[in-house]
Motif scaffolding. Structure first.
Motif, PDB file in Angstrom:
ATOM      1  N   GLY A   1       0.825  -1.210   0.000  1.00 12.38           N
ATOM      2  CA  GLY A   1       0.000   0.000   0.000  1.00 12.38           C
ATOM      3  C   GLY A   1       0.852   1.250   0.000  1.00 12.38           C
ATOM      4  O   GLY A   1       0.553   2.222  -0.728  1.00 12.38           O
ATOM      5  N   LEU A   2       1.920   1.236   0.774  1.00  7.21           N
ATOM      6  CA  LEU A   2       2.830   2.385   0.811  1.00  7.21           C
ATOM      7  C   LEU A   2       3.492   2.585  -0.555  1.00  7.21           C
ATOM      8  O   LEU A   2       3.627   3.724  -1.035  1.00  7.21           O
ATOM      9  CB  LEU A   2       3.900   2.161   1.886  1.00  7.21           C
ATOM     10  N   ALA A   3       3.906   1.506  -1.200  1.00  7.74           N
ATOM     11  CA  ALA A   3       4.542   1.604  -2.518  1.00  7.74           C
ATOM     12  C   ALA A   3       3.606   2.254  -3.532  1.00  7.74           C
ATOM     13  O   ALA A   3       4.016   3.110  -4.319  1.00  7.74           O
ATOM     14  CB  ALA A   3       4.960   0.215  -2.994  1.00  7.74           C
ATOM     15  N   VAL A   4       2.345   1.876  -3.470  1.00  7.86           N
ATOM     16  CA  VAL A   4       1.384   2.401  -4.440  1.00  7.86           C
ATOM     17  C   VAL A   4       1.152   3.891  -4.239  1.00  7.86           C
ATOM     18  O   VAL A   4       1.171   4.679  -5.197  1.00  7.86           O
ATOM     19  CB  VAL A   4       0.057   1.622  -4.369  1.00  7.86           C
ATOM     20  N   VAL A   5       0.935   4.310  -2.986  1.00  4.97           N
ATOM     21  CA  VAL A   5       0.649   5.731  -2.758  1.00  4.97           C
ATOM     22  C   VAL A   5       1.886   6.588  -3.011  1.00  4.97           C
ATOM     23  O   VAL A   5       1.782   7.722  -3.505  1.00  4.97           O
ATOM     24  CB  VAL A   5       0.087   5.969  -1.338  1.00  4.97           C
ATOM     25  N   LEU A   6       3.071   6.068  -2.685  1.00  2.00           N
ATOM     26  CA  LEU A   6       4.296   6.817  -2.968  1.00  2.00           C
ATOM     27  C   LEU A   6       4.523   6.954  -4.473  1.00  2.00           C
ATOM     28  O   LEU A   6       4.919   8.009  -4.968  1.00  2.00           O
ATOM     29  CB  LEU A   6       5.497   6.131  -2.315  1.00  2.00           C
ATOM     30  N   ASP A   7       4.260   5.868  -5.204  1.00  2.00           N
ATOM     31  CA  ASP A   7       4.419   5.915  -6.664  1.00  2.00           C
ATOM     32  C   ASP A   7       3.445   6.918  -7.271  1.00  2.00           C
ATOM     33  O   ASP A   7       3.814   7.713  -8.145  1.00  2.00           O
ATOM     34  CB  ASP A   7       4.181   4.516  -7.234  1.00  2.00           C
ATOM     35  N   ASP A   8       2.213   6.898  -6.789  1.00  2.00           N
ATOM     36  CA  ASP A   8       1.220   7.846  -7.302  1.00  2.00           C
ATOM     37  C   ASP A   8       1.619   9.290  -7.008  1.00  2.00           C
ATOM     38  O   ASP A   8       1.289  10.202  -7.782  1.00  2.00           O
ATOM     39  CB  ASP A   8      -0.152   7.564  -6.685  1.00  2.00           C
ATOM     40  N   ALA A   9       2.330   9.488  -5.925  1.00  2.61           N
ATOM     41  CA  ALA A   9       2.759  10.836  -5.549  1.00  2.61           C
ATOM     42  C   ALA A   9       4.065  11.241  -6.227  1.00  2.61           C
ATOM     43  O   ALA A   9       4.547  12.359  -6.030  1.00  2.61           O
ATOM     44  CB  ALA A   9       2.906  10.930  -4.036  1.00  2.61           C
ATOM     45  N   GLY A  10       4.638  10.336  -7.021  1.00  3.80           N
ATOM     46  CA  GLY A  10       5.869  10.664  -7.741  1.00  3.80           C
ATOM     47  C   GLY A  10       7.142  10.310  -7.013  1.00  3.80           C
ATOM     48  O   GLY A  10       8.242  10.630  -7.497  1.00  3.80           O
ATOM     49  N   HIS A  11       7.056   9.646  -5.875  1.00  6.48           N
ATOM     50  CA  HIS A  11       8.247   9.254  -5.108  1.00  6.48           C
ATOM     51  C   HIS A  11       8.624   7.822  -5.489  1.00  6.48           C
ATOM     52  O   HIS A  11       8.446   6.871  -4.719  1.00  6.48           O
ATOM     53  CB  HIS A  11       7.983   9.362  -3.601  1.00  6.48           C
ATOM     54  N   VAL A  12       9.156   7.671  -6.686  1.00 11.26           N
ATOM     55  CA  VAL A  12       9.329   6.340  -7.263  1.00 11.26           C
ATOM     56  C   VAL A  12      10.357   5.504  -6.506  1.00 11.26           C
ATOM     57  O   VAL A  12      10.121   4.318  -6.229  1.00 11.26           O
ATOM     58  CB  VAL A  12       9.729   6.445  -8.753  1.00 11.26           C
ATOM     59  N   GLU A  13      11.500   6.078  -6.162  1.00 10.55           N
ATOM     60  CA  GLU A  13      12.537   5.297  -5.480  1.00 10.55           C
ATOM     61  C   GLU A  13      12.059   4.811  -4.121  1.00 10.55           C
ATOM     62  O   GLU A  13      12.307   3.661  -3.740  1.00 10.55           O
ATOM     63  CB  GLU A  13      13.813   6.121  -5.335  1.00 10.55           C
ATOM     64  N   ARG A  14      11.355   5.666  -3.375  1.00  9.90           N
ATOM     65  CA  ARG A  14      10.811   5.237  -2.083  1.00  9.90           C
ATOM     66  C   ARG A  14       9.754   4.157  -2.298  1.00  9.90           C
ATOM     67  O   ARG A  14       9.641   3.212  -1.501  1.00  9.90           O
ATOM     68  CB  ARG A  14      10.221   6.425  -1.337  1.00  9.90           C
ATOM     69  N   ALA A  15       8.993   4.277  -3.376  1.00  8.66           N
ATOM     70  CA  ALA A  15       7.985   3.268  -3.684  1.00  8.66           C
ATOM     71  C   ALA A  15       8.649   1.918  -3.945  1.00  8.66           C
ATOM     72  O   ALA A  15       8.171   0.877  -3.483  1.00  8.66           O
ATOM     73  CB  ALA A  15       7.159   3.701  -4.890  1.00  8.66           C
ATOM     74  N   ARG A  16       9.747   1.945  -4.668  1.00  8.85           N
ATOM     75  CA  ARG A  16      10.442   0.693  -4.956  1.00  8.85           C
ATOM     76  C   ARG A  16      10.995   0.056  -3.690  1.00  8.85           C
ATOM     77  O   ARG A  16      10.992  -1.175  -3.549  1.00  8.85           O
ATOM     78  CB  ARG A  16      11.555   0.944  -5.963  1.00  8.85           C
ATOM     79  N   GLU A  17      11.474   0.880  -2.768  1.00  8.98           N
ATOM     80  CA  GLU A  17      11.950   0.344  -1.491  1.00  8.98           C
ATOM     81  C   GLU A  17      10.820  -0.361  -0.756  1.00  8.98           C
ATOM     82  O   GLU A  17      11.006  -1.435  -0.156  1.00  8.98           O
ATOM     83  CB  GLU A  17      12.516   1.468  -0.637  1.00  8.98           C
ATOM     84  N   ALA A  18       9.640   0.240  -0.792  1.00  6.76           N
ATOM     85  CA  ALA A  18       8.485  -0.375  -0.132  1.00  6.76           C
ATOM     86  C   ALA A  18       8.100  -1.678  -0.837  1.00  6.76           C
ATOM     87  O   ALA A  18       7.735  -2.658  -0.177  1.00  6.76           O
ATOM     88  CB  ALA A  18       7.309   0.603  -0.136  1.00  6.76           C
ATOM     89  N   ASP A  19       8.164  -1.692  -2.154  1.00  8.62           N
ATOM     90  CA  ASP A  19       7.892  -2.936  -2.880  1.00  8.62           C
ATOM     91  C   ASP A  19       8.846  -4.038  -2.440  1.00  8.62           C
ATOM     92  O   ASP A  19       8.436  -5.185  -2.206  1.00  8.62           O
ATOM     93  CB  ASP A  19       8.050  -2.703  -4.389  1.00  8.62           C
ATOM     94  N   ARG A  20      10.118  -3.694  -2.362  1.00  8.37           N
ATOM     95  CA  ARG A  20      11.108  -4.697  -1.951  1.00  8.37           C
ATOM     96  C   ARG A  20      10.858  -5.187  -0.527  1.00  8.37           C
ATOM     97  O   ARG A  20      11.094  -6.364  -0.211  1.00  8.37           O
ATOM     98  CB  ARG A  20      12.515  -4.131  -2.110  1.00  8.37           C
ATOM     99  N   ALA A  21      10.367  -4.294   0.331  1.00  9.62           N
ATOM    100  CA  ALA A  21      10.037  -4.709   1.700  1.00  9.62           C
ATOM    101  C   ALA A  21       8.887  -5.715   1.695  1.00  9.62           C
ATOM    102  O   ALA A  21       8.888  -6.694   2.458  1.00  9.62           O
ATOM    103  CB  ALA A  21       9.672  -3.486   2.541  1.00  9.62           C
ATOM    104  N   ALA A  22       7.906  -5.484   0.827  1.00  8.34           N
ATOM    105  CA  ALA A  22       6.791  -6.415   0.735  1.00  8.34           C
ATOM    106  C   ALA A  22       7.252  -7.760   0.181  1.00  8.34           C
ATOM    107  O   ALA A  22       6.831  -8.827   0.660  1.00  8.34           O
ATOM    108  CB  ALA A  22       5.702  -5.825  -0.155  1.00  8.34           C
ATOM    109  N   ILE A  23       8.124  -7.730  -0.806  1.00  7.22           N
ATOM    110  CA  ILE A  23       8.637  -8.966  -1.408  1.00  7.22           C
ATOM    111  C   ILE A  23       9.408  -9.778  -0.366  1.00  7.22           C
ATOM    112  O   ILE A  23       9.308 -11.014  -0.306  1.00  7.22           O
ATOM    113  CB  ILE A  23       9.533  -8.639  -2.610  1.00  7.22           C
ATOM    114  N   ALA A  24      10.161  -9.071   0.476  1.00  9.64           N
ATOM    115  CA  ALA A  24      10.996  -9.743   1.481  1.00  9.64           C
ATOM    116  C   ALA A  24      10.178 -10.520   2.500  1.00  9.64           C
ATOM    117  O   ALA A  24      10.690 -11.457   3.127  1.00  9.64           O
ATOM    118  CB  ALA A  24      11.875  -8.720   2.186  1.00  9.64           C
ATOM    119  N   THR A  25       8.898 -10.182   2.654  1.00 12.03           N
ATOM    120  CA  THR A  25       8.065 -10.915   3.619  1.00 12.03           C
ATOM    121  C   THR A  25       7.703 -12.301   3.105  1.00 12.03           C
ATOM    122  O   THR A  25       7.251 -13.151   3.878  1.00 12.03           O
ATOM    123  CB  THR A  25       6.763 -10.156   3.890  1.00 12.03           C
ATOM    124  N   ALA A  26       7.865 -12.517   1.794  1.00 18.79           N
ATOM    125  CA  ALA A  26       7.493 -13.789   1.157  1.00 18.79           C
ATOM    126  C   ALA A  26       6.009 -14.077   1.273  1.00 18.79           C
ATOM    127  O   ALA A  26       5.582 -15.239   1.155  1.00 18.79           O
ATOM    128  CB  ALA A  26       8.297 -14.952   1.749  1.00 18.79           C
TER     129      ALA A  26
END
Length: 372
Positions: free
Chosen positions: A53-78
Motif C-alpha cells: 500500500g505504501l509503494a502504491v501511494v508513494l508511486d502515485d505521488a511521484g516518489h518512485v525510489e521510495r515506492a520501490r523500497e516499499a515494494d522490496r520490503a513487501a517482497i521480502a516478507t514472502a
C-alpha cells in the motif's frame, strides 16, 4: 505475551483499513503515514499489505525510489499474495521508464512466487522481453507458459505473438496448434476482436502451409505434367496474399518456360481473360501479351490504371474542342490525342498495330505522327 501480539495485529489491521480509505479518497500523504506506522510495528501479518500500500501511494505521488523500497520490503516478507503483487508493481515502475532488465528481474520474482493470479502477465512480459532480445527459445517457453494457464486475458495475445514468430520461422503447423489453443480461451461473444485477430492469424498459417505444399509439388524436375500446371497456378495465386507478389511472378515465368507445362500454365494464367475464340488467335491482338505479362507480374491494376488514364486524357483533348465548338485546329487536336499513349510502355505496340491496319487498308505506310 500472546495478548500483546494480538493487540499489535489488531492495531495493524485497523491502520491498514484506515490507510486504504484515505488513499481511495485521494489523501495519499496521510495514507502513507499510516502505512509507515504499520511497518514500524515490525513483523506483523499485515506488514506485506502495508508495504505494498505504501509503494502504491508513494508511486502515485511521484516518489518512485521510495515506492520501490516499499515494494522490496513487501517482497521480502514472502507473503504469497502481497509479495507477487509488490513484484508486479515494481516491474511496472521499471518498465515505465524503459529499464527493461530491472523489470525482467522483477517479473522473474513474480514467477518465482508461483501465485497463479499473477503468472500470466509475468510470463507474457518475460516472453516479450526475450523476444525483443532475439532469444526465441526463452520467449517461446514463456509464451507457452501463459497459454498453459488458460488465462482468457493474457493467453490469446501470447498465442498470437508466438504464432507470428513461428510463421516467420516457416513453422505453420506449429503456429496452427498454438492459435487453435488460443482461440479456445476466448469467449467470441465477449471478445469478438480478439477472436477475429487469432482467427485471421490461423487462416494465414494455413495459407503458409499451402504455399509450402504447392512449392513442394513443384520441387520435382521435371514437374509432373498433370499436377505441375495446377500447382503453378495455386502457388502463384496464393503468394500475393502473403505479400510475395514478386515470387508469384517468378512462379508463372518458370511454368511458362517449361515446354512440358507451358500450354496448360498459359491457359490457367489466362482463365479470367475474355473468350477470344471468335476473334481468332489471341496472340494476334497486340494487347494480349501486355495483359498476360501484367497478370503474371501482379501489375494488372497498374496497367488498368494506365489504360484508363490514357483514355481519360485522349477524351479530354477531344471533348474540350467539341464542347467549345471551335472551328479551327482539328488536325492539331487529333494529333495530340493519338500521341497520348506514346509515353506508356504499351504505347508503341498500339502505334504499330494501327500502322499495320492503316497499311493494309490504304496500301501505303502511315505517316509518322507519333512524335509531333
Amino acid at each position: 505475551m500472546s495478548e500483546s501480539l494480538d493487540a499489535v495485529s489488531d492495531d495493524a489491521a485497523r491502520l491498514c483499513e484506515e490507510a486504504r480509505g484515505l488513499a481511495e479518497n485521494g489523501e495519499a500523504e496521510r495514507a502513507a503515514l499510516l502505512f509507515e506506522r504499520v511497518l514500524a510495528l515490525g513483523d506483523t501479518p499485515f506488514r506485506a499489505r502495508a508495504a505494498l500500500g505504501l509503494a502504491v501511494v508513494l508511486d502515485d505521488a511521484g516518489h518512485v525510489e521510495r515506492a520501490r523500497e516499499a515494494d522490496r520490503a513487501a517482497i521480502a516478507t514472502a507473503d504469497p499474495e502481497y509479495g507477487p503483487r509488490a513484484a508486479y508493481h515494481l516491474a511496472l515502475t521499471h518498465e515505465r521508464v524503459g529499464e527493461h532488465e530491472r523489470a525482467a528481474s522483477a517479473w522473474r520474482v513474480v514467477v518465482d512466487f508461483g501465485n497463479p493470479a499473477y503468472l500470466p502477465p509475468a510470463h507474457l512480459a518475460l516472453a516479450r522481453g526475450a523476444d525483443d532480445a532475439g532469444d526465441f527459445d526463452t520467449a517461446r517457453g514463456h509464451w507457452e507458459a501463459v497459454i498453459a494457464t488458460g488465462d482468457a486475458e493474457y493467453g490469446p495475445p501470447a498465442a498470437h505473438d508466438l504464432a507470428q514468430r513461428l510463421l516467420e520461422r516457416d513453422e505453420p503447423a506449429r503456429a496452427q496448434r498454438i492459435l487453435t489453443a488460443g482461440l479456445k480461451l476466448i469467449d467470441r461473444a465477449a471478445a469478438p476482436y480478439a477472436y477475429a485477430r487469432l482467427a485471421v492469424a490461423l487462416g494465414i498459417s494455413y495459407l503458409d502451409q499451402a504455399i509450402g505444399a504447392f512449392g513442394a509439388a513443384l520441387g520435382e524436375e521435371p514437374p509432373d505434367p498433370e499436377v505441375g500446371p495446377l500447382a503453378t497456378e495455386l502457388l502463384a495465386r496464393t503468394l500475393p496474399l502473403r505479400g510475395r507478389g514478386a515470387e508469384a511472378g517468378e512462379v508463372w515465368r518458370r511454368g511458362l518456360a517449361d515446354p512440358g507445362t507451358a500450354g496448360q500454365v498459359r491457359a490457367r494464367l489466362r482463365r479470367d481473360f475474355g473468350d477470344a475464340e471468335d476473334d481468332g488467335d489471341p496472340g494476334d491482338l497486340w494487347w494480349e501479351p501486355v495483359v498476360e505479362q501484367a497478370v503474371s507480374d501482379g501489375t494488372l491494376p497498374a496497367l488498368t490504371g494506365e489504360a484508363f488514364g490514357a483514355l481519360d486524357h485522349m477524351y479530354a483533348l477531344l471533348a474540350a474542342r467539341y464542347a467549345e465548338r471551335r472551328e479551327g485546329e482539328p488536325h492539331e487536336t487529333l494529333g495530340r490525342a493519338v500521341r497520348v499513349p506514346s509515353g506508356y510502355q504499351w504505347g508503341p505496340l498500339l502505334h504499330e498495330s494501327f500502322a499495320e491496319r492503316f497499311r493494309l487498308a490504304m496500301g501505303t505506310p502511315v505517316p509518322d505522327w507519333t512524335e509531333g
